[in-house]
Design a protein around this motif. Structure first.
Motif, PDB file in Angstrom:
ATOM      1  N   GLY A 117       0.735  -1.273   0.093  1.00 33.23           N
ATOM      2  CA  GLY A 117      -0.002   0.071   0.118  1.00 33.23           C
ATOM      3  C   GLY A 117       0.786   1.244  -0.117  1.00 33.23           C
ATOM      4  O   GLY A 117       0.490   2.403  -0.752  1.00 33.23           O
ATOM      5  N   SER A 118       1.905   1.212   0.761  1.00 38.57           N
ATOM      6  CA  SER A 118       2.726   2.211   0.854  1.00 38.57           C
ATOM      7  C   SER A 118       3.581   2.412  -0.330  1.00 38.57           C
ATOM      8  O   SER A 118       3.567   3.730  -0.991  1.00 38.57           O
ATOM      9  CB  SER A 118       3.843   2.194   1.911  1.00 38.57           C
ATOM     10  N   VAL A 119       4.004   1.590  -1.343  1.00 40.36           N
ATOM     11  CA  VAL A 119       4.601   1.584  -2.398  1.00 40.36           C
ATOM     12  C   VAL A 119       3.545   2.314  -3.375  1.00 40.36           C
ATOM     13  O   VAL A 119       3.746   3.219  -4.310  1.00 40.36           O
ATOM     14  CB  VAL A 119       5.187   0.358  -3.058  1.00 40.36           C
ATOM     15  N   LEU A 120       2.201   1.720  -3.533  1.00 37.52           N
ATOM     16  CA  LEU A 120       1.110   2.098  -4.413  1.00 37.52           C
ATOM     17  C   LEU A 120       0.821   3.647  -4.027  1.00 37.52           C
ATOM     18  O   LEU A 120       0.611   4.200  -5.164  1.00 37.52           O
ATOM     19  CB  LEU A 120       0.270   1.261  -4.316  1.00 37.52           C
ATOM     20  N   SER A 121       0.812   3.902  -2.991  1.00 38.06           N
ATOM     21  CA  SER A 121       0.541   5.350  -2.569  1.00 38.06           C
ATOM     22  C   SER A 121       1.414   6.274  -3.354  1.00 38.06           C
ATOM     23  O   SER A 121       0.984   7.345  -3.840  1.00 38.06           O
ATOM     24  CB  SER A 121       0.157   5.540  -1.036  1.00 38.06           C
ATOM     25  N   LEU A 122       2.705   6.054  -3.346  1.00 35.55           N
ATOM     26  CA  LEU A 122       3.924   6.825  -3.895  1.00 35.55           C
ATOM     27  C   LEU A 122       3.750   6.632  -5.450  1.00 35.55           C
ATOM     28  O   LEU A 122       3.655   7.683  -6.144  1.00 35.55           O
ATOM     29  CB  LEU A 122       5.150   6.548  -3.239  1.00 35.55           C
ATOM     30  N   GLY A 123       3.613   5.520  -5.867  1.00 37.49           N
ATOM     31  CA  GLY A 123       3.520   5.126  -7.287  1.00 37.49           C
ATOM     32  C   GLY A 123       2.229   5.925  -7.908  1.00 37.49           C
ATOM     33  O   GLY A 123       2.406   6.445  -8.965  1.00 37.49           O
ATOM     34  N   PHE A 124       1.058   5.648  -7.333  1.00 34.38           N
ATOM     35  CA  PHE A 124      -0.160   6.311  -7.969  1.00 34.38           C
ATOM     36  C   PHE A 124       0.089   7.916  -7.889  1.00 34.38           C
ATOM     37  O   PHE A 124      -0.674   8.510  -8.895  1.00 34.38           O
ATOM     38  CB  PHE A 124      -1.540   5.830  -7.217  1.00 34.38           C
ATOM     39  N   GLY A 125       0.687   8.479  -6.788  1.00 29.88           N
ATOM     40  CA  GLY A 125       0.560  10.012  -6.951  1.00 29.88           C
ATOM     41  C   GLY A 125       1.642  10.370  -8.053  1.00 29.88           C
ATOM     42  O   GLY A 125       1.326  11.206  -8.927  1.00 29.88           O
ATOM     43  N   LEU A 126       2.795   9.832  -8.166  1.00 35.64           N
ATOM     44  CA  LEU A 126       3.692  10.322  -9.424  1.00 35.64           C
ATOM     45  C   LEU A 126       2.800   9.942 -10.421  1.00 35.64           C
ATOM     46  O   LEU A 126       3.280  10.865 -11.428  1.00 35.64           O
ATOM     47  CB  LEU A 126       4.968   9.242  -9.097  1.00 35.64           C
ATOM     48  N   LEU A 168       0.828  17.774 -14.348  1.00 30.89           N
ATOM     49  CA  LEU A 168       0.948  18.741 -13.074  1.00 30.89           C
ATOM     50  C   LEU A 168       2.257  19.269 -13.013  1.00 30.89           C
ATOM     51  O   LEU A 168       3.287  18.684 -13.214  1.00 30.89           O
ATOM     52  CB  LEU A 168       0.355  18.052 -12.033  1.00 30.89           C
ATOM     53  N   ASP A 169       2.354  20.449 -12.267  1.00 27.85           N
ATOM     54  CA  ASP A 169       3.568  21.093 -12.216  1.00 27.85           C
ATOM     55  C   ASP A 169       4.450  20.224 -10.854  1.00 27.85           C
ATOM     56  O   ASP A 169       4.065  20.110  -9.992  1.00 27.85           O
ATOM     57  CB  ASP A 169       3.482  22.483 -11.438  1.00 27.85           C
ATOM     58  N   TRP A 216       3.660  19.907  -7.000  1.00 31.99           N
ATOM     59  CA  TRP A 216       2.964  18.742  -6.693  1.00 31.99           C
ATOM     60  C   TRP A 216       3.687  17.571  -6.064  1.00 31.99           C
ATOM     61  O   TRP A 216       3.240  16.531  -5.133  1.00 31.99           O
ATOM     62  CB  TRP A 216       2.058  18.166  -7.698  1.00 31.99           C
ATOM     63  N   ARG A 217       5.063  17.447  -6.343  1.00 30.92           N
ATOM     64  CA  ARG A 217       5.732  16.289  -5.818  1.00 30.92           C
ATOM     65  C   ARG A 217       6.106  16.699  -4.278  1.00 30.92           C
ATOM     66  O   ARG A 217       5.969  15.825  -3.710  1.00 30.92           O
ATOM     67  CB  ARG A 217       7.219  16.128  -6.659  1.00 30.92           C
ATOM     68  N   PRO A 218       6.527  17.910  -3.752  1.00 33.22           N
ATOM     69  CA  PRO A 218       6.378  17.971  -2.435  1.00 33.22           C
ATOM     70  C   PRO A 218       5.246  17.740  -1.914  1.00 33.22           C
ATOM     71  O   PRO A 218       5.253  17.382  -0.577  1.00 33.22           O
ATOM     72  CB  PRO A 218       6.977  19.470  -2.402  1.00 33.22           C
ATOM     73  N   ILE A 219       3.977  18.186  -2.273  1.00 29.68           N
ATOM     74  CA  ILE A 219       2.621  17.776  -1.690  1.00 29.68           C
ATOM     75  C   ILE A 219       2.637  16.391  -1.532  1.00 29.68           C
ATOM     76  O   ILE A 219       2.221  15.805  -0.459  1.00 29.68           O
ATOM     77  CB  ILE A 219       1.554  18.524  -2.395  1.00 29.68           C
ATOM     78  N   LEU A 220       3.075  15.559  -2.556  1.00 32.11           N
ATOM     79  CA  LEU A 220       2.739  14.177  -2.552  1.00 32.11           C
ATOM     80  C   LEU A 220       3.652  13.433  -1.524  1.00 32.11           C
ATOM     81  O   LEU A 220       3.197  12.600  -0.873  1.00 32.11           O
ATOM     82  CB  LEU A 220       3.131  13.628  -4.024  1.00 32.11           C
TER      83      LEU A 220
END
Length: 274
Positions: free
Chosen positions: A117-126, A134-135, A139-143
């Motif tokens: 779930g942790s890997v997917l949360s980061l992967g889905f965000g990216l 998106l900028d 958005w990367r710092p927000i993620l």
């Protein structure tokens, strides 16, 4: 019975055995009793034995999961963005939800699901950032901040110290990136003042809450120890034009840190073990 309580009982039985407080056969009986209970409660339905026996439910479940993964991978980019967001959230809820369900049944499966779930949360965000152009500077710092907060909360709730530690690590990365952008030419003294107070604060919090909040003191202490080396790592990895003696300073700080850990081992081991 709760896994944690069962482990305490088994350790107590081992203590009785080592100190000859009970006859050997009684200790064997009690150990086998609780080990059998652990095996019964921690039995994994998705096992090689069940697969070999041709359990149709397990095979259908595996087929459904694999098909769902391929469908999401192939068609996620063509979904409208509300469906993309709903799909990502649903997958994360399933992973973390089942991690919570298996926390007292099978700790290994719980850890695997939480890690997935942790890997997917980061992967889905990216993935979403890339799909919608998106900028990344925004958005990367927000993620990173959102993932760090999510992992800290879930690591505390699920009692997964590594997940909680990764959450704080992401916040440290965000902290380093923010001040790196504001002060790219910061001196080594500034970097020490930037990180060492946080190191002291985390170690102090570890001492403060070690007898109040279970399972958090060890994480805070590990974060504090990591922050001890962050000024040099910040200089070496995130900044430019730093002299070569920084690497020797890092080695020296590691040696000093190990010496401090050795000198105060009786105190910090008590915090961590609580």
């Amino acid at each position: 019975m709760n896994l944690e309580k069962r482990e305490i009982i088994i350790k107590e039985i081992q203590y009785w055995r080592n100190n000859r407080l009970l006859p050997e056969q009684y200790c064997d009986f009690l150990t086998n009793l609780y080990d059998d209970e652990a095996a019964a409660k921690d039995r994994n339905p998705i096992s090689l034995k069940n697969l070999q026996q041709g359990n149709i439910k397990i095979w259908l479940f595996g087929f459904g999961i694999i098909s769902l993964i391929f469908l999401i991978s192939l068609y996620f980019s063509v979904f409208p963005w509300p469906l993309q967001l709903a799909t990502a959230l649903s997958v994360l809820i399933i992973c973390y939800g089942y991690s919570a369900v298996y926390r007292n049944r099978n700790h290994v499966i719980s850890l695997i699901l939480a890690g997935l779930g942790s890997v997917l949360s980061l992967g889905f965000g990216l993935w979403l950032i890339a799909l919608h152009d998106l900028d990344p500077q925004l958005w990367r710092p927000i993620l990173i901040g959102a993932c760090g907060l999510l992992w800290c909360i879930l690591g505390f709730v699920l009692r997964i110290g590594l997940l909680q530690y990764c959450g704080y690590a992401f916040w440290a990365l965000l902290y380093a990136g923010f001040f790196g952008g504001r002060r790219p030419e910061a001196s080594m003294l500034e970097l020490e003042l930037l990180w060492l107070p946080l190191c002291v604060m985390m170690v102090w919090l570890s001492w403060l809450i070690h007898h109040k909040v279970k399972g958090v003191a060890s994480v805070f202490f590990a974060v504090g120890v990591s922050l001890w080396m962050m000024p040099e790592l910040d200089a070496l990895l995130l900044r430019q034009d730093y002299p070569q003696w920084i690497s020797f300073m890092l080695i020296l700080k590691i040696a000093v840190g190990l010496a401090l850990l050795f000198l105060f081992r009786k105190k910090w081991i008590t915090w961590v073990a609580t």
